[in-house]
Structures are given as structure tokens and as C-alpha cells.
Design a protein around this motif. Structure first.
Motif, mmCIF file in Angstrom:
data_model
loop_
_atom_site.group_PDB
_atom_site.id
_atom_site.type_symbol
_atom_site.label_atom_id
_atom_site.label_comp_id
_atom_site.label_asym_id
_atom_site.label_seq_id
_atom_site.Cartn_x
_atom_site.Cartn_y
_atom_site.Cartn_z
ATOM 1 N N SER A 1 30.472 132.930 -0.285
ATOM 2 C CA SER A 1 29.896 133.384 -1.326
ATOM 3 C C SER A 1 30.466 132.349 -2.709
ATOM 4 C CB SER A 1 30.094 134.762 -1.593
ATOM 5 O OG SER A 1 31.434 134.908 -1.896
ATOM 6 N N ASN A 2 29.331 132.090 -3.519
ATOM 7 C CA ASN A 2 29.562 131.406 -4.892
ATOM 8 C C ASN A 2 28.461 131.702 -5.959
ATOM 9 O OD1 ASN A 2 27.723 129.549 -4.162
ATOM 10 N ND2 ASN A 2 28.969 127.973 -3.779
ATOM 11 N N SER A 3 28.672 131.295 -7.091
ATOM 12 C CA SER A 3 27.426 131.504 -7.862
ATOM 13 C C SER A 3 26.176 130.772 -7.868
ATOM 14 C CB SER A 3 28.189 131.323 -9.201
ATOM 15 O OG SER A 3 28.588 129.871 -9.334
ATOM 16 N N LEU A 4 26.409 129.677 -7.070
ATOM 17 C CA LEU A 4 25.033 128.897 -6.591
ATOM 18 C C LEU A 4 23.905 129.818 -5.736
ATOM 19 C CD1 LEU A 4 25.970 125.307 -6.067
ATOM 20 C CD2 LEU A 4 24.904 126.152 -8.038
ATOM 21 N N GLY A 5 24.575 130.888 -5.276
ATOM 22 C CA GLY A 5 23.670 131.485 -4.254
ATOM 23 C C GLY A 5 23.999 131.597 -2.874
ATOM 24 N N THR A 6 25.202 130.634 -2.779
ATOM 25 C CA THR A 6 25.397 130.843 -1.140
ATOM 26 C C THR A 6 26.067 132.227 -0.878
ATOM 27 O OG1 THR A 6 26.016 128.689 -1.078
ATOM 28 C CG2 THR A 6 27.089 129.819 0.365
ATOM 29 N N ASP A 7 25.423 132.716 0.209
ATOM 30 C CA ASP A 7 26.084 134.003 0.776
ATOM 31 C C ASP A 7 25.635 133.927 2.137
ATOM 32 O OD1 ASP A 7 26.812 136.546 1.524
ATOM 33 O OD2 ASP A 7 25.129 137.540 0.399
ATOM 34 N N LEU A 8 26.707 133.318 2.960
ATOM 35 C CA LEU A 8 26.510 132.876 4.439
ATOM 36 C C LEU A 8 27.809 133.348 5.281
ATOM 37 C CD1 LEU A 8 24.964 130.747 6.012
ATOM 38 C CD2 LEU A 8 26.864 129.173 5.683
ATOM 39 N N THR A 9 27.532 133.903 6.505
ATOM 40 C CA THR A 9 28.374 134.249 7.377
ATOM 41 C C THR A 9 28.317 133.302 8.456
ATOM 42 O OG1 THR A 9 28.121 136.537 6.875
ATOM 43 C CG2 THR A 9 29.256 136.001 8.972
ATOM 44 N N VAL A 10 29.541 132.741 8.801
ATOM 45 C CA VAL A 10 29.565 131.663 9.886
ATOM 46 C C VAL A 10 30.378 132.164 11.099
ATOM 47 C CG1 VAL A 10 30.038 129.125 10.558
ATOM 48 C CG2 VAL A 10 29.252 129.732 8.405
ATOM 49 N N GLY A 11 29.849 132.500 12.210
ATOM 50 C CA GLY A 11 30.852 132.788 13.117
ATOM 51 C C GLY A 11 31.489 131.526 13.887
ATOM 52 N N LEU A 12 32.539 131.844 14.481
ATOM 53 C CA LEU A 12 33.438 130.906 15.094
ATOM 54 C C LEU A 12 33.434 130.957 16.708
ATOM 55 C CD1 LEU A 12 36.300 130.413 12.711
ATOM 56 C CD2 LEU A 12 34.185 129.089 12.533
ATOM 57 N N VAL A 13 33.520 129.984 17.487
ATOM 58 C CA VAL A 13 33.583 129.994 18.914
ATOM 59 C C VAL A 13 34.821 130.548 19.101
ATOM 60 C CG1 VAL A 13 31.985 128.264 19.309
ATOM 61 C CG2 VAL A 13 34.313 127.576 19.218
ATOM 62 N N GLU A 14 35.054 131.395 20.388
ATOM 63 C CA GLU A 14 36.549 131.986 20.691
ATOM 64 C C GLU A 14 37.125 130.866 21.236
ATOM 65 O OE1 GLU A 14 36.034 134.842 23.807
ATOM 66 O OE2 GLU A 14 34.726 136.090 22.666
ATOM 67 N N ASN A 15 38.503 130.884 20.941
ATOM 68 C CA ASN A 15 39.583 130.019 21.236
ATOM 69 C C ASN A 15 39.196 128.606 20.530
ATOM 70 O OD1 ASN A 15 40.664 131.465 23.223
ATOM 71 N ND2 ASN A 15 39.372 131.249 24.802
ATOM 72 N N HIS A 16 38.789 128.763 19.075
ATOM 73 C CA HIS A 16 38.873 127.665 18.518
ATOM 74 C C HIS A 16 40.049 126.868 18.038
ATOM 75 C CE1 HIS A 16 38.582 131.036 15.526
ATOM 76 N NE2 HIS A 16 39.577 130.368 14.985
ATOM 77 N N ILE A 17 39.853 125.639 17.543
ATOM 78 C CA ILE A 17 40.916 124.904 17.141
ATOM 79 C C ILE A 17 40.733 124.280 15.726
ATOM 80 C CG2 ILE A 17 42.574 123.058 17.280
ATOM 81 C CD1 ILE A 17 42.024 123.588 20.529
ATOM 82 N N TRP A 18 41.211 124.664 14.540
ATOM 83 C CA TRP A 18 41.095 123.898 13.342
ATOM 84 C C TRP A 18 41.771 122.605 13.183
ATOM 85 C CZ3 TRP A 18 38.127 125.427 9.075
ATOM 86 C CH2 TRP A 18 37.542 126.857 9.462
#
Length: 418
Positions: A213-230
Motif C-alpha cells: 500500500s502507498n499514497s499513489l493508490g496501490t492497495d494490492l495483495t499478492v499471494g505467493l506459491v507454496e515452497n517459494h524461494i526469494w
């Protein structure tokens, strides 16, 4: 005035740390014809590093424009077999690939979008599984930038050609960690280690989803895959060769679940796509799919991006980049994704990176999809990070962990439990 020492150091960085060419290996260099002088430095460095052969693939923006302007859609849709055969040969030789970018933004402005898409679609269909070579890091690859007068004019339109070029060159060297009195390779090793540390902290949590979320108007939920790797910094090939795909890079990136993205995201920087510059754009997602979108400039290009194929309306990457990264602090809008994506948190529409899923590089396309990864013939990053970006990680049990506050990492610090 060209500082030869800096260009030599940049070439060495690209060859020995970027693609990390190995003794006896084939290096393929892709570059604009008007920077042949720098390519010669790169080729010399590569042979001194032990390359068996260096092959150069030239391009020219004006020739590309003429092709699109005068060829028919049918002609552009015919990609000859030798293009695929050449790539297959290079991959069989375990080649590494260095792409040097120096072209100005908006080089295809005014060209029929249908023609551009016809060629892009035909090329991706012809190359097919060969595109996995770099997407899956089966061999080393690197993208690095080089200043040009044409590019500098676009970035600094109020300056003379000489002043603009010098200013662009200065910032490119700076964000690439290339200085007269330093060791860029040593600095990149330390930088890679720092990014790896943040990725380790993120991987330990195995978040179910992220909320932006930020002041530009972004309000977003991003689900991640299980067993993900950053992943952040460099990558490693199956042969154990470590390399840096992007110079510069400031991101830690991961794999979104293709069906679990909801809310609105507003871009914070323009996007250069197929030679056009898209500005003031936004997307609204429902269950992973873009259901609404808009743009202030080049809206047709944004439409074309989303309509490219089914996967281009879904996400394939989510990346965290501190607002105070060197690229962001430069205050420069490069109109080039390599740089601009490293100034802000970003997302990518299209294909995912299998390395972001445990065991993903050994899976076929259907298996990656079954785990929630996305497939597409394209992968297009766009930036949405801001100084006031807030990011929370939500764990499977509902626990919320602060990841970003005021555009920077707090995970692992005092605020993690606050």
C-alpha cells in the motif's frame, strides 16, 4: 571526455562477474553497432579471461524501424529456421550471453503495434523451449548498460549532447559500482551477499501473501506459491557457475501465485515496452487476472501487452527494492527497465522464473503451472514502489510481519515484531 579506465573496468566487470565466462566457453555479445568501440574492449577482456570464442550479434535501431515500417505482418511472422538453429547450436556449446544496452527509449514510436506483436509472437513460438536456457539459468547471462548520446538526450533533454552524455555516463558507472579507485568485482561480491541475507530472512518466513500500500493508490495483495524461494543478487548454473544477470541489481524477487493477486496497483515510473514509453498506468486484479487497466500515454501499447497471450494478464514476478537504492537516489528516470526496476519495488506480467520455486528448474511447464506459477511468451517488469511504500507479509496462521516501512526493509530489525 571518455574515461577509458572506467570503460575498461565496466567491461571487466561484465565479463568476469556478470557472465563470468569460463575457460573454453563461447561468449555471445549482443550490442548496437554504434558502440563497436566498447564491444572490442569486451571481446579482448573475454579472450583474456579464457573464452574459446566470442561471437558478436549486432543490432541497429533505425534498421529495425525500417523493417517494421516496410515489411508486412505476414513477413514479420516468418522467423527463419536458421535463427532457431543458431540458438540451439549456442546452447549445445554451453554459451554465455552478454547483452549491452545503449539504445534510446521510444525507438519504435509511431510503428504499428500489430506488426511489433506479430514478430514478437512469431519469435517466441519459433524459439519455444530454447527460451528456458536463460529463464532457468541453464547458462550464464547478463544485461549491462552503456551510455549513448541518443539515450542521454532522452534522459537529460535540457542539456547539451556533451553534458547529457557525461551525466548519464557518470550515473551509470556509479550505480554499477564502477569507480576509478575501487574494485567493482569485490564490491559486487559484498552487494550480492547483502541481498542474499534479505532473501534468507524472507525465505525463513514462507509468507502466504504480501500486502502493498502507498499514497499513489496501490492497495494490492499478492499471494505467493507454496515452497517459494526469494532470490537476489547472483544466480548459479547447474554446472555450479555463479553469475550476475543484471548490472545493476537491487532486488529480492519471488514467484506470485497466478490465481491469488487482488486489488489495485498504480505504476510509479513509465514503462518502455516494444519501443514505446507507457506512462501513468494502473491495473486492477481479481483472482490473479487484470480485469481493468488504464494509461495516460501509449494506452494502445498497454492494451497490446495485456492481450499478447493468456499469461500476460497475470503476474510472474514480485520484487522488493528499497526506495533508497543507488538507482533511486540518483534521481534519474532512465526510461529503461534494467535501471528503473532497480529504483523501486516492481511486478512483472507474464512468465515466472522457475528458480523461485523449490525444484522448479527441474519441472516442466505443466508442473510449474500446477504449483501456481505463470506461463507466457513474455515477461514485462513495471515499477510501483514509492518512498512511502508499506509492505506486510502475512503468514499461513494470519501473523503479520512488517517487511517494508517508508520504502525500506525492516524485516529482521527491531520493527519485525512491532
Amino acid at each position: 571526455m571518455v574515461n577509458e579506465k572506467l570503460y575498461e573496468k565496466l567491461a571487466k566487470l561484465a565479463v568476469r562477474k556478470g557472465v563470468n565466462v569460463q575457460k573454453g566457453q563461447l561468449l555471445v555479445v549482443k550490442a548496437a553497432a554504434d558502440i563497436a568501440w566498447f564491444v572490442r574492449i569486451v571481446v579482448k577482456e573475454a579472450y583474456e579471461a579464457g573464452a574459446e570464442e566470442v561471437s558478436v550479434e549486432w543490432r541497429d535501431n533505425e534498421i529495425t524501424r525500417l523493417g517494421y515500417a516496410h515489411r508486412s505482418e505476414a513477413s514479420l511472422s516468418l522467423v527463419p529456421d536458421w535463427v532457431r538453429d543458431r540458438e540451439a547450436y549456442r546452447q549445445e556449446k554451453h554459451a554465455c550471453f552478454l547483452n549491452i544496452i545503449s539504445e534510446p527509449p521510444g525507438g519504435l514510436k509511431g510503428i504499428d503495434e500489430a506488426k511489433i506483436n506479430a514478430y514478437q509472437r512469431a519469435y517466441h513460438e519459433k524459439m519455444g523451449d530454447l527460451l528456458n536456457y536463460t529463464m532457468n539459468n541453464l547458462g550464464q547471462w547478463c544485461v549491462v548498460g552503456l551510455p549513448s548520446i541518443e539515450w542521454a538526450r532522452a534522459v537529460f533533454p535540457g542539456l547539451s549532447d556533451e553534458e547529457a552524455f557525461e551525466k548519464l555516463a557518470d550515473v551509470i558507472f556509479r550505480v554499477s559500482r564502477v569507480e576509478e579507485d575501487n574494485d567493482p568485482i569485490a564490491e559486487w561480491k559484498a552487494h550480492d551477499n547483502a541481498l542474499a541475507m534479505y532473501c534468507q530472512r524472507l525465505n525463513e518466513h514462507q509468507f502466504k501473501e504480501l500486502h502493498f500500500s502507498n499514497s499513489l493508490g496501490t492497495d494490492l495483495t499478492v499471494g505467493l506459491v507454496e515452497n517459494h524461494i526469494w532470490v537476489g543478487g547472483g544466480c548459479t548454473t547447474p554446472q555450479g557457475v555463479y553469475f550476475d544477470p543484471n548490472i545493476p541489481t537491487e532486488e529480492c524477487f519471488c514467484m506470485p501465485h497466478r490465481d491469488k493477486v487482488n486489488g489495485k496497483v498504480v505504476a510509479s515510473r513509465p514503462l518502455s515496452y516494444n519501443g514505446k514509453v507507457i506512462e501513468d498506468f494502473w491495473f486492477r486484479f481479481e483472482n490473479g487476472v487484470v480485469v481493468e487497466h488504464g494509461a495516460g500515454k501509449e494506452a494502445q501499447s498497454l492494451d497490446a501487452l495485456l492481450a499478447f497471450d493468456e499469461g500476460s494478464r497475470r503476474l510472474g514476478e514480485v520484487a522488493l527494492v528499497p526506495y533508497e537504492s543507488p538507482v533511486s537516489l540518483s534521481g534519474v528516470l532512465f526510461f529503461n527497465t534494467l535501471y528503473d526496476e532497480n529504483a523501486a519495488c516492481h511486478l512483472a506480467l507474464g512468465r515466472c522464473y522457475p528458480e523461485n520455486l523449490e525444484g522448479g528448474v527441474d519441472m516442466d511447464k505443466a508442473q510449474v503451472l500446477a504449483h501456481g506459477g505463470n506461463d507466457s511468451m513474455q515477461h514485462e517488469d513495471f515499477m510501483f514502489g514509492t518512498r512511502d511504500m508499506k509492505v506486510d507479509g502475512v503468514k499461513a496462521d494470519g501473523t503479520i510481519i512488517p517487511i517494508f516501512r517508508n520504502g525500506g526493509f525492516v524485516i529482521g530489525g527491531e520493527q519485525e515484531n512491532g
